[in-house]
Design a protein around this motif. Sequence first.
Motif, PDB file in Angstrom:
ATOM      1  N   ALA A 253       0.826  -1.205   0.000  1.00 40.42           N
ATOM      2  CA  ALA A 253       0.000   0.000   0.000  1.00 40.42           C
ATOM      3  C   ALA A 253       0.858   1.252   0.000  1.00 40.42           C
ATOM      4  O   ALA A 253       2.031   1.219   0.387  1.00 40.42           O
ATOM      5  CB  ALA A 253      -0.924   0.009   1.221  1.00 40.42           C
ATOM      6  N   CYS A 254       0.238   2.351  -0.423  1.00 39.98           N
ATOM      7  CA  CYS A 254       0.859   3.665  -0.326  1.00 39.98           C
ATOM      8  C   CYS A 254       0.879   4.080   1.147  1.00 39.98           C
ATOM      9  O   CYS A 254      -0.162   4.073   1.808  1.00 39.98           O
ATOM     10  CB  CYS A 254       0.075   4.677  -1.154  1.00 39.98           C
ATOM     11  N   ARG A 255       2.050   4.431   1.644  1.00 40.50           N
ATOM     12  CA  ARG A 255       2.195   4.744   3.072  1.00 40.50           C
ATOM     13  C   ARG A 255       1.346   5.949   3.479  1.00 40.50           C
ATOM     14  O   ARG A 255       0.811   5.999   4.585  1.00 40.50           O
ATOM     15  CB  ARG A 255       3.666   5.013   3.383  1.00 40.50           C
ATOM     16  N   ARG A 256       1.209   6.927   2.587  1.00 42.76           N
ATOM     17  CA  ARG A 256       0.438   8.125   2.930  1.00 42.76           C
ATOM     18  C   ARG A 256      -1.065   7.890   2.805  1.00 42.76           C
ATOM     19  O   ARG A 256      -1.840   8.329   3.650  1.00 42.76           O
ATOM     20  CB  ARG A 256       0.858   9.294   2.032  1.00 42.76           C
ATOM     21  N   SER A 257      -1.465   7.208   1.741  1.00 46.75           N
ATOM     22  CA  SER A 257      -2.901   6.994   1.514  1.00 46.75           C
ATOM     23  C   SER A 257      -3.485   5.946   2.446  1.00 46.75           C
ATOM     24  O   SER A 257      -4.658   6.020   2.826  1.00 46.75           O
ATOM     25  CB  SER A 257      -3.148   6.574   0.059  1.00 46.75           C
ATOM     26  N   VAL A 258      -2.676   4.943   2.795  1.00 44.56           N
ATOM     27  CA  VAL A 258      -3.163   3.843   3.628  1.00 44.56           C
ATOM     28  C   VAL A 258      -2.201   3.677   4.811  1.00 44.56           C
ATOM     29  O   VAL A 258      -1.414   2.736   4.856  1.00 44.56           O
ATOM     30  CB  VAL A 258      -3.255   2.531   2.804  1.00 44.56           C
ATOM     31  N   PRO A 259      -2.248   4.585   5.774  1.00 36.36           N
ATOM     32  CA  PRO A 259      -1.320   4.506   6.917  1.00 36.36           C
ATOM     33  C   PRO A 259      -1.622   3.306   7.807  1.00 36.36           C
ATOM     34  O   PRO A 259      -2.747   2.829   7.871  1.00 36.36           O
ATOM     35  CB  PRO A 259      -1.568   5.827   7.659  1.00 36.36           C
ATOM     36  N   ARG A 260      -0.577   2.801   8.461  1.00 30.14           N
ATOM     37  CA  ARG A 260      -0.698   1.666   9.386  1.00 30.14           C
ATOM     38  C   ARG A 260      -1.386   0.474   8.725  1.00 30.14           C
ATOM     39  O   ARG A 260      -2.248  -0.181   9.310  1.00 30.14           O
ATOM     40  CB  ARG A 260      -1.443   2.102  10.659  1.00 30.14           C
ATOM     41  N   VAL A 261      -0.962   0.197   7.493  1.00 33.19           N
ATOM     42  CA  VAL A 261      -1.606  -0.866   6.711  1.00 33.19           C
ATOM     43  C   VAL A 261      -1.421  -2.231   7.363  1.00 33.19           C
ATOM     44  O   VAL A 261      -2.208  -3.156   7.117  1.00 33.19           O
ATOM     45  CB  VAL A 261      -1.055  -0.870   5.264  1.00 33.19           C
TER      46      VAL A 261
END
Length: 210
Positions: free
Chosen positions: A184-192
């Motif tokens: 996942a994108c770290r910014r769009s999907v934090p704490r994935v």
Amino acid sequence: SWSIDRVRAVSKAANVTINDIVLTMCSGALRRYLEEQDELPEHSLRALVPVSVRAEDDFDSPLAISYIVADLGTRHEDPLDRLETIVDSTHAGKEMLGELSSREASLYATLIQTPLFVASVMGVADWFPPVSAVISNIPGPKEELYWNGARLLGTYPISAVFHGFALNITFVSYHGNLDFGIIACRRSVPRVQRIIDYLEQSLTELEEMV
């Protein structure tokens, strides 16, 4: 990793496929994740799901893959409602592809990806994504593998994310397990990484349901 036997037991009890159960696991996990972020949308998420369109007697086609868009039913709180939504959605998509030849299904795969590429080129994919995620199933070897005497413990896939597709969940079957790769994108999907716990909770919920 999750045991295939564990997932298969749920699929048999619910009279659906293993893929249907895994999609429902992902649906429940994404619903929990979005609720935690206080960002659960009113409408359900949709996932782009690759499917094989290779004919049984086709040994020559290098790539026989098309796609269906699965309604993940995340607007439903009841896991049974989510499962029924996913089953109806995937069955409709597979029936449509079943009426096409392998060549026609490959052309359809190109067409269904066109909105994503157009949105990416125009720079609006972040605001108007055609689907919410990609969820893929890759069949792997059933037997245990070794390399120079070292036992292969698992196969965790790494797939691509880009504008409009901030989350990719791919799972590979290997030696009795389903090994998940969540990118996942770290910014769009934090704490994935929390999705891993939510996948387990979602499967447990389905086990209790059946």
